[in-house]
Design a protein around this motif. Structure first.
Motif, short mmCIF file in Angstrom:
data_model
loop_
_atom_site.label_atom_id
_atom_site.label_comp_id
_atom_site.label_asym_id
_atom_site.label_seq_id
_atom_site.Cartn_x
_atom_site.Cartn_y
_atom_site.Cartn_z
N ARG A 1 0.81 -1.22 0.00
CA ARG A 1 0.00 0.00 0.00
C ARG A 1 0.84 1.27 0.00
N MET A 2 2.16 1.10 -0.15
CA MET A 2 3.06 2.24 -0.24
C MET A 2 4.16 1.90 -1.24
N TYR A 3 4.82 2.92 -1.75
CA TYR A 3 6.01 2.70 -2.55
C TYR A 3 7.08 3.69 -2.13
N ASP B 1 11.80 8.29 0.77
CA ASP B 1 10.48 8.62 1.31
C ASP B 1 9.46 7.58 0.87
N LEU B 2 8.46 7.39 1.70
CA LEU B 2 7.38 6.45 1.41
C LEU B 2 6.10 7.20 1.07
N ILE B 3 5.39 6.72 0.06
CA ILE B 3 4.20 7.39 -0.44
C ILE B 3 3.05 6.39 -0.43
N THR B 4 1.94 6.78 0.18
CA THR B 4 0.78 5.90 0.26
C THR B 4 -0.02 5.97 -1.04
N MET B 5 -0.98 5.07 -1.19
CA MET B 5 -1.77 5.01 -2.41
C MET B 5 -2.57 6.28 -2.66
N LYS C 1 -6.79 2.34 -8.43
CA LYS C 1 -5.96 2.66 -9.60
C LYS C 1 -4.48 2.64 -9.24
N HIS C 2 -4.11 3.29 -8.14
CA HIS C 2 -2.71 3.35 -7.76
C HIS C 2 -2.20 2.00 -7.29
N PHE C 3 -3.06 1.23 -6.62
CA PHE C 3 -2.66 -0.12 -6.18
C PHE C 3 -2.32 -0.97 -7.40
N LEU C 4 -3.18 -0.94 -8.41
CA LEU C 4 -2.93 -1.73 -9.61
C LEU C 4 -1.68 -1.25 -10.35
N THR C 5 -1.52 0.07 -10.44
CA THR C 5 -0.36 0.63 -11.13
C THR C 5 0.93 0.22 -10.45
N GLN C 6 0.97 0.40 -9.12
CA GLN C 6 2.21 0.12 -8.39
C GLN C 6 2.53 -1.37 -8.41
#
Length: 508
Positions: A250-252, A335-339, A403-408
Motif C-alpha cells: 500500500r506504499m512505494y 520517502d514512502l508514499i501511500t496510495m 488505480k494506484h494499487f494496480l499501477t504500483q
C-alpha cells in the motif's frame, strides 16, 4: 528508524548533522517495562516521546542506528502545509471537509513547532518564509489555477503570481504565505534534552524485530531484550511490524537527492517546481555562510541506473541560477508514499487497540510527522482527535486507491520479471577498488563490491523481502530493491525496510 540506515550515502553527514552535537545512548541490554514503547527516533518518535513524557507517562524510545540520523536527518526541512499541488487532488478524492482537515492538521503542526521554538527560545534557524510552487509549462500552469481555486474553497490564504522573487522565469505560480524552515536536528535536540530530564529511556543501536501482541504487548529486539508496554508505536520509516496490515503493498518508496553549496545571491522564500524533474529550493546558514539547498530528481528506489546523474543535474541547475561556490555537499533521502498520498497514522489495523503506526509522509515529514505525534498522543490517551478518521491506516477510497494499487503492483511485477531475466557476465576480476556490480559467482548470479583495500564482498542479489533482484547503487554503495524499496549495504546489511533480514553472504 529501525535499522542501521543511510550508512553509505554520497556524503553521509548532512549540513544538519554538521551543526548539531547529538547525545549518544547505549543499546538496550535487558528487559524493561514502560507505559509506551516507541520504535524509531525520527521527528515523530522524538516528538511523541517528548509529549508523552510531559503527560507523566514512562516511555522507551528505540533506535536501530543513531537518533535523528535517518530520514529526519536527510530532509530539506521545509515546515509547510503547502505540499505540492495536493489540495485540488484531495478535494476530488476525499471531499472538501477531509481536504480542509489535511490542511489544518499540517498548519497546526507548523504552529506547534513555531510556538515551541519561541517559548523555549530554541536556536534552530527557524525563519518564517513564504512558500511558492511554480510552473513553467502550460499544463502545470492550468494545474496551479485549479490549486488556487482549491485554496479559495478551503479558505487557505494564497494567491496566483506570474513571477518569483528569485531569478527563475515561470508562467504561473501560487504562494502560501507565512510558512517556515529550520534546522530540524537543532530543534529536535532540544526535545531530546527535555525528555532526558523526564527520564525517558532512549536506546540506540537497538533493532526492533517483532511484537508479542496482548494486553501488555512486548517489543522484541534483535539481541533478545524485550520492552513490555501498555502501548506500542511504530514510528520507524517503514513499519517494523506489519501486523497483517500489508503496508508494503500500500506504499512505494522513492529516492530523491539534495545538493548544498555556498551562494552569494540573496534568497528569501521556499520553492518547489510543479514540473518534472522536481526542483526544491531553500537556503540555510552554515559557519556564517549562506548555503542554498537544491532537492529533487525523484525516482522509485532501485529504478535508476546512476545516482550521479541526479546529483549532477541538481548541481548544474544550481550553477546556472544561484552561482554556487566551494565544496558541493550532497546526500540522498528515501520517502514512502501511500496510495492516496495521505500518511497512515493511527491504529495498526482495525483489530489492534494498543499498537499504533505512523508512516508514508510523502516527503513532507516535518509537518506530517509532527501532526502524527500530536494525533498519536491523543489516541494513546484515549482522547478524541479531529484528524483520526483522515489519517487512519484502515481507510479505503476506491479512487485513487484501486488505480494506484494496480499501477504500483503492475510495476512491481515487471521489475520482478526484469530482474530475473537480466543477467550480467562480469566477474570479480573485472571490478576495480570502489566498484560494485552483479557478477557470476560459483555459476550463479551474485552481487559483488570491491572496497578500497581490495577486499571483496559477495552477496546473493535476491531481496529477502519477497524475492526481487536488487540493483547496485554505485554512488551510495548499496543494493536497492526496485520492487518495494528495501535497501542493503554492500555487505548485505539492511539499510531500509520492508526487508528485515540481510542479503545472504556468499563470501564466507
Amino acid at each position: 528508524m529501525t535499522r542501521k540506515q543511510n550508512a553509505h550515502l554520497a556524503n553521509e553527514e548532512t549540513l544538519w548533522m554538521k551543526q548539531t552535537d547529538l547525545p549518544e545512548f547505549e543499546s538496550l541490554k535487558e528487559d524493561i517495562q514502560v507505559d509506551v514503547g516507541i520504535v524509531g527516533a525520527g521527528i515523530t518518535g522524538v516528538t511523541l516521546a517528548y509529549l508523552l513524557s510531559k503527560e507523566g507517562m514512562s516511555v522507551a524510545l528505540l533506535e536501530a542506528d543513531r537518533i535523528l540520523h535517518g530520514t529526519t536527518g536527510h530532509t530539506t526541512a521545509k515546515v509547510s502545509a503547502q505540499h505540492d499541488l495536493i489540495y485540488d487532488e484531495l478535494i476530488h478524492h476525499f471531499g472538501v471537509e477531509q481536504a480542509r482537515k489535511y490542511y489544518r492538521a499540517n498548519q497546526e503542526a507548523l504552529e506547534f513547532i513555531q510556538n515551541l521554538v519561541e517559548k523555549d527560545e530554541i536556536e534552530c534557524q527557524f525563519t518564517t518564509e513564504d512558500a511558492y510552487i511554480y510552473g513553467i509549462s502550460d499544463e502545470n500552469s492550468q494545474k496551479i489555477e485549479q490549486e488556487a481555486k482549491a485554496y479559495e474553497m478551503l479558505r487557505i490564504q494564497g494567491e496566483i503570481i506570474d513571477r518569483l522573487p528569485i531569478d527563475l522565469s515561470i508562467k504561473k505560480g501560487i504562494i502560501m504565505p507565512n510558512q517556515a524552515q529550520f534546522n530540524p536536528l537543532s530543534y529536535l535536540q532540544h526535545l531530546v534534552r527535555e525528555m532526558m530530564k523526564k527520564h525517558v529511556h532512549i536506546f540506540e543501536q537497538t533493532v526492533a524485530t517483532d511484537v508479542e501482541e496482548g494486553n501488555q504487548p512486548k517489543i522484541i529486539t534483535k539481541n533478545g531484550a524485550k520492552v513490555t508496554c501498555t502501548s506500542i508505536v511504530s514510528a520507524s520509516h517503514f513499519p517494523f511490524y506489519d501486523g497483517k496490515g500489508f503496508f508494503f503493498s500500500r506504499m512505494y518508496a522513492e529516492r530523491s537527492y539534495i545538493v548544498a553549496a555556498k551562494t552569494d545571491q540573496p534568497l528569501e522564500g521556499i520553492y518547489l517546481s510543479a514540473d518534472q524533474p522536481k526542483r526544491s529550493i531553500r537556503t540555510t546558514t552554515f559557519k556564517d555562510q549562506t548555503y542554498v539547498l537544491l532537492g529533487g530528481e525523484s525516482h522509485k528506489t532501485g529504478q535508476s541506473h546512476s545516482s550521479k546523474q541526479h546529483f549532477d543535474a541538481l548541481e548544474n541547475f544550481g550553477r546556472r541560477h544561484f552561482n554556487l561556490s566551494g565544496t558541493i555537499q550532497q546526500w540522498g533521502a528515501q520517502d514512502l508514499i501511500t496510495m492516496d498520498k495521505v500518511p497512515y497514522v493511527g491504529y495498526l489495523t482495525s483489530r489492534h487497540s494498543n499498537i499504533f503506526v505512523a508512516t508514508g509522509y510523502r516527503k513532507w515529514g516535518m509537518t506530517n510527522g509532527t501532526a502524527a505525534a500530536l494525533l498519536l498522543k491523543d489516541l494513546i490517551q484515549k482522547k478524541e482527535n479531529p484528524y483520526e478518521d483522515l489519517f487512519t491506516p484502515t481507510r479505503f477510497y476506491a479512487d485513487p486507491s484501486i488505480k494506484h494499487f494496480l499501477t504500483q503492483n503492475t510495476n512491481v511485477a515487471s521489475q520482478f520479471v526484469k530482474g530475473k531475466v537480466r543477467f550480467n557476465t562480469h566477474s570479480i576480476d573485472d571490478l576495480h577498488p570502489g566498484e560494485g556490480s552483479t557478477i557470476i559467482h560459483n555459476a550463479q548470479k551474485a552481487g559483488a563490491y570491491k572496497d578500497e583495500s581490495g577486499n571483496v564482498h559477495v552477496v546473493d542479489t535476491t531481496c529477502t523481502h519477497l524475492g526481487c533482484e536488487v540493483e547496485w547503487n554505485a554512488e551510495e554503495k548499496s543494493w536497492d530493491c526496485p520492487c518495494h524499496g528495501s535497501r542493503f549495504s554492500y555487505d548485505g546489511t539492511v539499510l531500509e525496510g520492508p526487508a528485515d533480514e540481510p542479503l545472504k553472504r556468499l563470501d564466507e
